[in-house]
Design an enzyme around this catalytic site. Sequence first.
Site, PDB file in Angstrom:
ATOM      1  N   CYS A 334      76.171  23.406  -5.022  1.00 40.22           N
ATOM      2  CA  CYS A 334      78.211  23.665  -5.874  1.00 40.22           C
ATOM      3  C   CYS A 334      78.802  22.331  -4.466  1.00 40.22           C
ATOM      4  O   CYS A 334      79.830  21.828  -4.010  1.00 40.22           O
ATOM      5  CB  CYS A 334      77.905  24.158  -6.713  1.00 40.22           C
ATOM      6  SG  CYS A 334      78.451  25.696  -6.036  1.00 40.22           S
ATOM      7  N   ARG A 363      68.516  33.376  -2.474  1.00 41.93           N
ATOM      8  CA  ARG A 363      69.604  34.800  -3.198  1.00 41.93           C
ATOM      9  C   ARG A 363      68.744  36.090  -2.955  1.00 41.93           C
ATOM     10  O   ARG A 363      67.194  36.646  -3.064  1.00 41.93           O
ATOM     11  CB  ARG A 363      70.043  34.092  -4.430  1.00 41.93           C
ATOM     12  CG  ARG A 363      70.170  33.100  -4.534  1.00 41.93           C
ATOM     13  CD  ARG A 363      69.885  32.522  -6.260  1.00 41.93           C
ATOM     14  NE  ARG A 363      70.844  31.175  -6.654  1.00 41.93           N
ATOM     15  CZ  ARG A 363      70.916  30.842  -7.814  1.00 41.93           C
ATOM     16  NH1 ARG A 363      70.434  31.514  -9.037  1.00 41.93           N
ATOM     17  NH2 ARG A 363      71.903  29.484  -8.089  1.00 41.93           N
ATOM     18  N   GLN A 381      66.061  24.231  -6.320  1.00 42.33           N
ATOM     19  CA  GLN A 381      66.589  23.721  -7.700  1.00 42.33           C
ATOM     20  C   GLN A 381      66.941  22.244  -7.997  1.00 42.33           C
ATOM     21  O   GLN A 381      66.814  21.769  -6.476  1.00 42.33           O
ATOM     22  CB  GLN A 381      67.711  24.564  -8.097  1.00 42.33           C
ATOM     23  CG  GLN A 381      68.430  25.732  -7.483  1.00 42.33           C
ATOM     24  CD  GLN A 381      69.706  26.436  -8.268  1.00 42.33           C
ATOM     25  OE1 GLN A 381      70.464  25.838  -6.967  1.00 42.33           O
ATOM     26  NE2 GLN A 381      70.057  26.856  -8.722  1.00 42.33           N
ATOM     27  N   ASP A 383      68.556  20.151  -8.348  1.00 41.05           N
ATOM     28  CA  ASP A 383      70.131  20.521  -8.597  1.00 41.05           C
ATOM     29  C   ASP A 383      71.172  19.557  -8.973  1.00 41.05           C
ATOM     30  O   ASP A 383      70.892  18.447  -8.226  1.00 41.05           O
ATOM     31  CB  ASP A 383      70.726  21.186  -8.268  1.00 41.05           C
ATOM     32  CG  ASP A 383      71.974  22.607  -8.343  1.00 41.05           C
ATOM     33  OD1 ASP A 383      72.615  22.389  -9.127  1.00 41.05           O
ATOM     34  OD2 ASP A 383      72.678  23.353  -7.446  1.00 41.05           O
ATOM     35  N   HIS A 385      74.806  17.822  -9.305  1.00 39.48           N
ATOM     36  CA  HIS A 385      76.803  17.776  -9.921  1.00 39.48           C
ATOM     37  C   HIS A 385      77.423  16.797 -10.488  1.00 39.48           C
ATOM     38  O   HIS A 385      77.255  15.692  -9.807  1.00 39.48           O
ATOM     39  CB  HIS A 385      77.290  18.840  -8.944  1.00 39.48           C
ATOM     40  CG  HIS A 385      76.403  20.229  -8.900  1.00 39.48           C
ATOM     41  ND1 HIS A 385      75.530  20.252  -7.770  1.00 39.48           N
ATOM     42  CD2 HIS A 385      77.385  21.329  -9.037  1.00 39.48           C
ATOM     43  CE1 HIS A 385      75.738  21.867  -7.978  1.00 39.48           C
ATOM     44  NE2 HIS A 385      76.284  22.476  -8.540  1.00 39.48           N
ATOM     45  N   LYS A 464      78.055  28.106 -20.427  1.00 38.25           N
ATOM     46  CA  LYS A 464      77.136  27.248 -20.191  1.00 38.25           C
ATOM     47  C   LYS A 464      76.724  27.937 -20.938  1.00 38.25           C
ATOM     48  O   LYS A 464      76.120  28.059 -21.831  1.00 38.25           O
ATOM     49  CB  LYS A 464      76.197  28.147 -19.175  1.00 38.25           C
ATOM     50  CG  LYS A 464      75.640  29.325 -19.377  1.00 38.25           C
ATOM     51  CD  LYS A 464      74.804  29.600 -17.559  1.00 38.25           C
ATOM     52  CE  LYS A 464      75.086  31.083 -17.942  1.00 38.25           C
ATOM     53  NZ  LYS A 464      73.462  31.647 -17.219  1.00 38.25           N
ATOM     54  N   HIS A 510      77.976  21.416 -13.532  1.00 35.21           N
ATOM     55  CA  HIS A 510      76.970  21.752 -13.050  1.00 35.21           C
ATOM     56  C   HIS A 510      75.862  22.075 -14.049  1.00 35.21           C
ATOM     57  O   HIS A 510      75.803  22.322 -15.629  1.00 35.21           O
ATOM     58  CB  HIS A 510      76.830  23.156 -12.351  1.00 35.21           C
ATOM     59  CG  HIS A 510      78.327  23.892 -11.820  1.00 35.21           C
ATOM     60  ND1 HIS A 510      78.325  24.343 -10.393  1.00 35.21           N
ATOM     61  CD2 HIS A 510      79.066  24.240 -12.098  1.00 35.21           C
ATOM     62  CE1 HIS A 510      79.448  24.374 -10.457  1.00 35.21           C
ATOM     63  NE2 HIS A 510      80.112  24.351 -11.987  1.00 35.21           N
TER      64      HIS A 510
END
Length: 645
Positions: A334, A363, A381, A383, A385, A464, A510
């Site tokens: 992000c 992570r 991910q 991912d 945004h 979320k 997100h």
Amino acid sequence: MKIALDEKEIEVGENALIFDVLKENLSGKKFKTCIAAKINGETLLDLSQTVPAHTTAITPVTADSEEGLQILRHSVSHIMAQAVQKLFPNTKVTIGPSIENGFYYDFDAERPFTPADFENIEKEMHAIAERNLPFERSVMSKNDAIEFFKKKGELYKAEIISEIEADTVSLYKQGDFIDLCRGPHIPNTSFAKAFKLMSVAGAYWRGDEKNPMLSRIYGTAFADEKELKTYLNRLEEAKKRDHRKLGKELGLFTFYDDVAPGMAFWLPKGMMLRTILEDFLRREHLKRGYELVQGPQIMRKELWEKSGHYDHYRQNMYFTEIENAVHGVKPMNCVGHLLMYNNSLHSYKELPVRMFELGLVHRHEMSGALHGLLRVRQFTQDDAHIICTPEQLEDEIINIMNFSADLMALFGFSYKLFISTRPKDSIGTDEAWELSTQALIQAVKKEGKEYQINEGDGAFYGPKIDIKVTDAIGREWQLSTIQVDFNLPERFQIEYVGQDGERHRPVMVHRAILGSLERFIGVLTEHYTGAFPTWLAPVQARILNVTDAQLDFTREAVKKLQAAGIRVEADTRNEKLGFKVREAQLAKIPFILVIGDKEVEEGGVNIRLRTGENLGLQSLDETIKTIRDDNDKPFKTGGMSYSFA
């Protein structure tokens, strides 16, 4: 007191027992299934306790309910501890909670327990259950309880009690066994009808390696034998589907824990599977108005301080030093996307901006938590945004939900929606959190979707929607997530020029649809038992020749199928045909194409499926069409497609 019970109002006298109230007002069959009660929709109590003052409603709790199962399993952990201490008298008890799908109890024993001990422990547990011993609750002062357990030699219990911030503690007794416990518990041991001890493990007292190593016994319990049998059968099926086992057998991926723990090495077939999935995702995102981006792997610590990750997430991050400046390896994408948005000033006419990245992140996970592809330290991910105006937010959330629903249907998953609210460790104002949470709820309601509230499980920067899917054998997996964030746009001062010519603060969403590609492939491998649909299969067809006399035609067939975009390989080893067919089936190749003299003469192949079904002789052109049709089958509805190269 007037109390609501079972959709009717009843009158309850002072000091009435919950047991008596339920017995008098429920049918005999329903009463027999009750193991506890919930007061005013909040507090769980034993049936042996009195109805508290100010009670307005009593809800019976049965053993087959979610809360009832937790109570049952916790009670069975006490029964197990009682059995263990009878069989192994010098054993000290520590803690024994219910957990997801079961329970455990940690023991300080003279020797570690092994599965060989289970038969005798279970036999004693059944004997205890048959004695119908009541679970009797008592209250003792904190100091008296410490002395009581010290005299029994139960120093772990005394240590736990010494740290409880209360004047009194509750104890539970069944037969000659007594334990510190908050409760509630089943009325008596006869309710423990269906249980099974599952495994053993070592566990340090309080998770500290400086403390003694304890012996942990895991078990499970259900309301009846049928449910227990169903669960055990599911576990056996899960063993067959274990993605770590299948990944090795199918040559998809491997791990080298001595050099890169928690990080997958993708083998050629696994990398092909990943590539197909990644290419498909990129195309689907482009069709839905997303732009492809990519950010760097490491960024200076100051950036992570600004975003809040350093304060709230640094224990899960990796750091390195470059030219005396500390840099963080990104755990999320992000921050990079925010910087890219700020690369230029945007007009309201340009919003929403949808940035998509197959972002590699790292992570830190404890080594004991690592589990194949399902729990790793390095993953990618899917991912994205979305930066939009507040007025666009609801539509964007709905679009993401629909995108997720399309993909879940493609892979054959059913799903449930959970809205996760503000956690204790969070950033931002109450107003921002309320706006974000309500935006999610209203979007879900507008689409007519059912949902559950998951209190306190949101991200530190925003609430979320979590989408949990159910796989082929009934297990739930959390995959998609949609997070609304008013906080990071504020921290990074991102803006857009509105219709009024003034600068305004946008909202950030997100989202990930599949989540981690590694985890998704692990889940998908188990869901399909490694038999991926034709469009995803790393190898779609394998050609087998019967003898060397067919080698030339085999090579010709491989070239023709490859030219048609089919992922094909040939097995031309000098082995018996039956052996080669069996190996192709074990490799879960969708189409097994056999070439003998007759096939050469006819200019075709004999098609067998991995299921054993035989489609017979087809020309090469017909074979290509058959494979193409099977490839396209999952895409007949939903507006998605997977085309051949």
